[in-house]
Design a protein around this motif. Structure first.
Motif, PDB file in Angstrom:
ATOM      1  N   ALA A   1       0.818  -1.378   0.117  1.00 18.33           N
ATOM      2  CA  ALA A   1      -0.072   0.148   0.012  1.00 18.33           C
ATOM      3  C   ALA A   1       0.857   1.181  -0.066  1.00 18.33           C
ATOM      4  O   ALA A   1       2.071   1.139   0.211  1.00 18.33           O
ATOM      5  CB  ALA A   1      -0.785  -0.102   1.210  1.00 18.33           C
ATOM      6  N   THR A   2       0.298   2.463  -0.307  1.00 15.18           N
ATOM      7  CA  THR A   2       1.025   3.676  -0.301  1.00 15.18           C
ATOM      8  C   THR A   2       0.247   4.645   0.372  1.00 15.18           C
ATOM      9  O   THR A   2      -0.877   4.880   0.586  1.00 15.18           O
ATOM     10  CB  THR A   2       0.815   4.379  -1.700  1.00 15.18           C
ATOM     11  N   GLY A   3       1.352   5.479   1.237  1.00 10.86           N
ATOM     12  CA  GLY A   3       0.587   6.441   2.122  1.00 10.86           C
ATOM     13  C   GLY A   3       0.328   7.788   1.092  1.00 10.86           C
ATOM     14  O   GLY A   3       1.101   8.234   0.685  1.00 10.86           O
ATOM     15  N   ILE A   4      -1.016   8.214   1.362  1.00 11.85           N
ATOM     16  CA  ILE A   4      -1.468   9.534   0.533  1.00 11.85           C
ATOM     17  C   ILE A   4      -1.655  10.454   1.153  1.00 11.85           C
ATOM     18  O   ILE A   4      -1.985  11.552   0.912  1.00 11.85           O
ATOM     19  CB  ILE A   4      -2.539   8.767  -0.314  1.00 11.85           C
ATOM     20  N   ARG A   5      -2.005  10.326   2.607  1.00 17.96           N
ATOM     21  CA  ARG A   5      -2.261  11.500   3.229  1.00 17.96           C
ATOM     22  C   ARG A   5      -1.800  11.423   4.720  1.00 17.96           C
ATOM     23  O   ARG A   5      -2.139  10.199   5.419  1.00 17.96           O
ATOM     24  CB  ARG A   5      -3.870  11.795   3.091  1.00 17.96           C
ATOM     25  N   PHE A   6      -1.518  12.379   5.567  1.00 16.24           N
ATOM     26  CA  PHE A   6      -1.459  12.540   6.980  1.00 16.24           C
ATOM     27  C   PHE A   6      -2.597  13.162   7.447  1.00 16.24           C
ATOM     28  O   PHE A   6      -3.056  14.222   7.274  1.00 16.24           O
ATOM     29  CB  PHE A   6      -0.068  13.201   7.252  1.00 16.24           C
ATOM     30  N   LEU A   7      -2.913  12.436   8.690  1.00 18.02           N
ATOM     31  CA  LEU A   7      -4.091  12.866   9.446  1.00 18.02           C
ATOM     32  C   LEU A   7      -3.916  13.000  10.948  1.00 18.02           C
ATOM     33  O   LEU A   7      -4.054  12.201  11.687  1.00 18.02           O
ATOM     34  CB  LEU A   7      -5.371  11.855   9.191  1.00 18.02           C
ATOM     35  N   PRO A   8      -3.602  14.230  11.238  1.00 16.73           N
ATOM     36  CA  PRO A   8      -3.053  14.562  12.559  1.00 16.73           C
ATOM     37  C   PRO A   8      -4.442  14.603  13.691  1.00 16.73           C
ATOM     38  O   PRO A   8      -5.354  14.645  13.198  1.00 16.73           O
ATOM     39  CB  PRO A   8      -2.533  15.844  12.562  1.00 16.73           C
ATOM     40  N   ASP A   9      -4.247  13.960  14.637  1.00 15.38           N
ATOM     41  CA  ASP A   9      -5.178  13.592  15.849  1.00 15.38           C
ATOM     42  C   ASP A   9      -6.329  12.929  14.875  1.00 15.38           C
ATOM     43  O   ASP A   9      -7.432  13.552  15.230  1.00 15.38           O
ATOM     44  CB  ASP A   9      -5.181  14.784  16.661  1.00 15.38           C
ATOM     45  N   PHE A  10      -6.475  11.945  14.218  1.00 14.33           N
ATOM     46  CA  PHE A  10      -7.522  11.431  13.382  1.00 14.33           C
ATOM     47  C   PHE A  10      -8.749  11.342  14.089  1.00 14.33           C
ATOM     48  O   PHE A  10      -9.910  11.707  13.679  1.00 14.33           O
ATOM     49  CB  PHE A  10      -6.914  10.100  12.576  1.00 14.33           C
ATOM     50  N   TYR A  11      -8.653  10.602  15.357  1.00 14.69           N
ATOM     51  CA  TYR A  11      -9.744  10.123  16.219  1.00 14.69           C
ATOM     52  C   TYR A  11     -10.051  10.936  17.138  1.00 14.69           C
ATOM     53  O   TYR A  11     -11.046  11.016  18.130  1.00 14.69           O
ATOM     54  CB  TYR A  11      -9.316   8.798  16.765  1.00 14.69           C
ATOM     55  N   GLY A  12      -9.582  12.297  17.083  1.00 15.25           N
ATOM     56  CA  GLY A  12     -10.336  13.622  17.590  1.00 15.25           C
ATOM     57  C   GLY A  12      -9.359  13.621  19.117  1.00 15.25           C
ATOM     58  O   GLY A  12     -10.075  14.591  19.827  1.00 15.25           O
ATOM     59  N   ALA A  13      -8.311  12.870  19.248  1.00 15.93           N
ATOM     60  CA  ALA A  13      -7.607  13.108  20.453  1.00 15.93           C
ATOM     61  C   ALA A  13      -6.032  12.786  20.360  1.00 15.93           C
ATOM     62  O   ALA A  13      -5.647  12.331  19.482  1.00 15.93           O
ATOM     63  CB  ALA A  13      -7.917  11.817  21.628  1.00 15.93           C
ATOM     64  N   ALA A  14      -5.458  13.614  21.247  1.00 11.12           N
ATOM     65  CA  ALA A  14      -3.822  13.603  21.111  1.00 11.12           C
ATOM     66  C   ALA A  14      -3.314  12.188  21.007  1.00 11.12           C
ATOM     67  O   ALA A  14      -3.879  11.317  21.913  1.00 11.12           O
ATOM     68  CB  ALA A  14      -3.331  14.479  22.055  1.00 11.12           C
ATOM     69  N   GLY A  15      -2.360  12.028  20.336  1.00 11.88           N
ATOM     70  CA  GLY A  15      -1.717  10.536  20.229  1.00 11.88           C
ATOM     71  C   GLY A  15      -2.512   9.767  19.300  1.00 11.88           C
ATOM     72  O   GLY A  15      -2.056   8.611  19.345  1.00 11.88           O
ATOM     73  N   THR A  16      -3.435  10.222  18.391  1.00 14.20           N
ATOM     74  CA  THR A  16      -3.982   9.543  17.324  1.00 14.20           C
ATOM     75  C   THR A  16      -3.614   9.810  15.901  1.00 14.20           C
ATOM     76  O   THR A  16      -4.757   9.790  15.126  1.00 14.20           O
ATOM     77  CB  THR A  16      -5.402   9.458  17.668  1.00 14.20           C
ATOM     78  N   ASP A  17      -2.419  10.300  15.640  1.00 13.60           N
ATOM     79  CA  ASP A  17      -1.964  10.576  14.492  1.00 13.60           C
ATOM     80  C   ASP A  17      -2.054   9.434  13.553  1.00 13.60           C
ATOM     81  O   ASP A  17      -1.728   8.156  14.034  1.00 13.60           O
ATOM     82  CB  ASP A  17      -0.670  11.045  14.339  1.00 13.60           C
ATOM     83  N   ARG A  18      -2.329   9.554  12.258  1.00 16.13           N
ATOM     84  CA  ARG A  18      -2.505   8.257  11.554  1.00 16.13           C
ATOM     85  C   ARG A  18      -2.200   8.767   9.829  1.00 16.13           C
ATOM     86  O   ARG A  18      -2.194  10.048   9.514  1.00 16.13           O
ATOM     87  CB  ARG A  18      -4.095   7.902  11.307  1.00 16.13           C
TER      88      ARG A  18
END
Length: 226
Positions: free
Chosen positions: A133-150
């Motif tokens: 797979a290929t990473g296409i986008r960085f999603l900071p705090d994806f789940y609405g909380a600190a430490g959930t970067d994806r």
């Protein structure tokens, strides 16, 4: 380990999937559960509810997903995959992904997407090197909380997937062990900034590799977007 991978059916199997999901991720709060009725609806409406069943009939792995669309592109989004600790290392996660992809193709999807923790090195290796797979986008705090970067990845499901080119940009950071990159808060903040910068420049993440020779460093490889 011999397992049967197939779509789960019936309230008993959907309930077992929800229980396995909570077990693997350590969820105890009621709000973090997975409703069996949601799984029933997904399976009936273009989603995936895929399980890996051991020789004793016990569910040892599970993944689920749904159809998504962006700018006219239909894709399948894999929300979660869980494998019981005692069954890991037997290729079950890979089998689940491939079974999920086969179901996704039948809905007309040409790609599959999911999000993963970019600092978790084993996950990065599995997603980028094993599956391709290929990473296409960085999603900071994806789940609405600190430490959930994806990082959002896209996995080409067609037979004519383009060949991957060598990384054109490298981001190197400390990795104290084989599990996580940038354990130090300052290293993590720097790496987070670099991920934001590389994706904002239009590049794609194609690899995360530990440096040879035992150095406690890890390299994030990016290529220019086609």
């Amino acid at each position: 380990m011999q397992v049967l991978v197939r779509e789960l059916d019936g309230i008993a199997e959907w309930t077992a999937a929800g229980a396995l999901y909570r077990e693997v991720f350590g969820y105890t709060e009621p709000g973090w559960g997975l409703n069996p009725r949601l799984l029933a609806a997904l399976r009936e409406n273009g989603g995936t509810v895929t399980g890996a069943i051991g020789e004793d009939g016990e569910l040892v792995g599970f993944c689920y997903g749904f159809t998504g669309i962006e700018a006219g592109e239909i894709y399948h989004y894999s929300q979660a995959a869980a494998v019981r600790a005692s069954a890991r290392g037997a290729g079950i996660g890979r089998s689940l992904k491939y079974a999920q992809a086969a179901t996704a193709r039948r809905t007309g999807a040409r790609t599959m997407r999911w999000a993963f923790d970019p600092y978790a090195l084993r996950n990065a290796h599995f997603n980028l090197a094993v599956l391709g797979a290929t990473g296409i986008r960085f999603l900071p705090d994806f789940y609405g909380a600190a430490g959930t970067d994806r990082v959002l990845v896209s996995w080409d499901l067609t037979e004519d997937a383009p060949a991957r080119r060598a990384g054109r940009r490298s981001v190197v950071v400390a990795a104290a062990d084989e599990s996580f990159a940038a354990a130090d808060p300052q290293d993590r903040l720097w790496l987070r900034h670099e991920l934001v910068r590389q994706f904002a420049a239009g590049r794609r993440l194609v690899g995360v590799t530990r440096q040879a020779g035992g150095a406690a460093r890890v390299t994030y490889l990016f290529e220019e977007r086609p």
